[in-house]
Scaffold this active site. Structure first.
Site, PDB file in Angstrom:
ATOM      1  N   GLN A  80      23.782 118.907  22.793  1.00  0.00           N
ATOM      2  CA  GLN A  80      24.661 117.574  22.859  1.00  0.00           C
ATOM      3  C   GLN A  80      24.242 116.264  22.204  1.00  0.00           C
ATOM      4  O   GLN A  80      23.543 115.646  22.825  1.00  0.00           O
ATOM      5  CB  GLN A  80      24.857 117.099  24.328  1.00  0.00           C
ATOM      6  CG  GLN A  80      25.834 116.165  24.723  1.00  0.00           C
ATOM      7  CD  GLN A  80      27.124 116.514  24.945  1.00  0.00           C
ATOM      8  OE1 GLN A  80      27.584 117.629  25.268  1.00  0.00           O
ATOM      9  NE2 GLN A  80      27.995 115.857  24.356  1.00  0.00           N
ATOM     10  N   PHE A  81      24.612 116.268  20.990  1.00  0.00           N
ATOM     11  CA  PHE A  81      23.925 115.216  20.181  1.00  0.00           C
ATOM     12  C   PHE A  81      24.490 113.768  20.527  1.00  0.00           C
ATOM     13  O   PHE A  81      23.809 112.791  20.393  1.00  0.00           O
ATOM     14  CB  PHE A  81      24.136 115.379  18.522  1.00  0.00           C
ATOM     15  CG  PHE A  81      25.545 115.270  18.074  1.00  0.00           C
ATOM     16  CD1 PHE A  81      25.960 113.838  17.732  1.00  0.00           C
ATOM     17  CD2 PHE A  81      26.683 116.076  18.165  1.00  0.00           C
ATOM     18  CE1 PHE A  81      27.274 113.458  17.194  1.00  0.00           C
ATOM     19  CE2 PHE A  81      27.942 115.794  17.867  1.00  0.00           C
ATOM     20  CZ  PHE A  81      28.045 114.664  17.361  1.00  0.00           C
ATOM     21  N   THR A  82      25.565 113.775  21.067  1.00  0.00           N
ATOM     22  CA  THR A  82      26.044 112.465  21.515  1.00  0.00           C
ATOM     23  C   THR A  82      25.528 111.716  22.635  1.00  0.00           C
ATOM     24  O   THR A  82      25.497 110.524  23.000  1.00  0.00           O
ATOM     25  CB  THR A  82      27.454 112.769  21.942  1.00  0.00           C
ATOM     26  OG1 THR A  82      27.687 113.347  23.134  1.00  0.00           O
ATOM     27  CG2 THR A  82      28.443 113.255  20.974  1.00  0.00           C
TER      28      THR A  82
END
Length: 151
Positions: A80-82
């Site tokens: 989950q890069f966000t």
């Protein structure tokens, strides 16, 4: 590394309308990897996550870790890069602090492998970089955030 851990009674991850992974009771873990993260950050989380006492004992008190539940709980680990969104300037988040795939993928894969080893069972995953839909039932609700830089 940052993780958002949700205690769930069930979860399902789909890609292009097809179920890719699903679990029963356990944890959904969203994993964000930053440009500054190393194997040391991963090791910190690998020690912390399996021992996190967020499951109810016979008295209804959160006193059990995932290995002590009956049957032992499942984990769905999703990249989950966000989680490294920077929203300080303007209204469009910047993701410059998130690791690029060439750095993040090996760390994510090592995390999956080592977490599976420590639990003695397969950790379910998403697909790195895919457009994933995650449906879950948060049990409690219980949601924990851990940042490996804040020890």
């Amino acid at each position: 590394m940052k993780v958002v851990i949700q205690r769930v009674s069930e979860a399902r991850l789909t890609i292009d309308g097809t179920v890719y992974s699903e679990i029963g009771a356990g944890m959904v873990i969203l994993l964000g990897i930053s440009v500054d993260d190393t194997a040391e950050d991963m090791d910190y989380l690998l020690k912390k996550i399996p021992k996190l006492r967020i499951f109810d004992d016979e008295s209804g008190v959160m006193n059990l870790d995932i290995t002590q539940t009956d049957p032992s709980g499942d984990i769905l680990l999703v990249s989950q890069f966000t989680l490294f969104a920077d929203t300080r300037k303007g209204n469009r988040p910047s993701y410059i602090g998130a690791a690029r795939p060439e750095q993040a993928i090996p760390l994510y894969e090592q995390m999956v492998e080592k977490l599976s080893e420590s639990l003695g069972k397969r950790v379910q995953t998403g697909k790195f970089g895919a457009d994933m839909k995650v449906a879950l039932v948060n049990d409690g609700p219980v949601t924990i955030i851990i940042d490996s830089k804040n020890r």
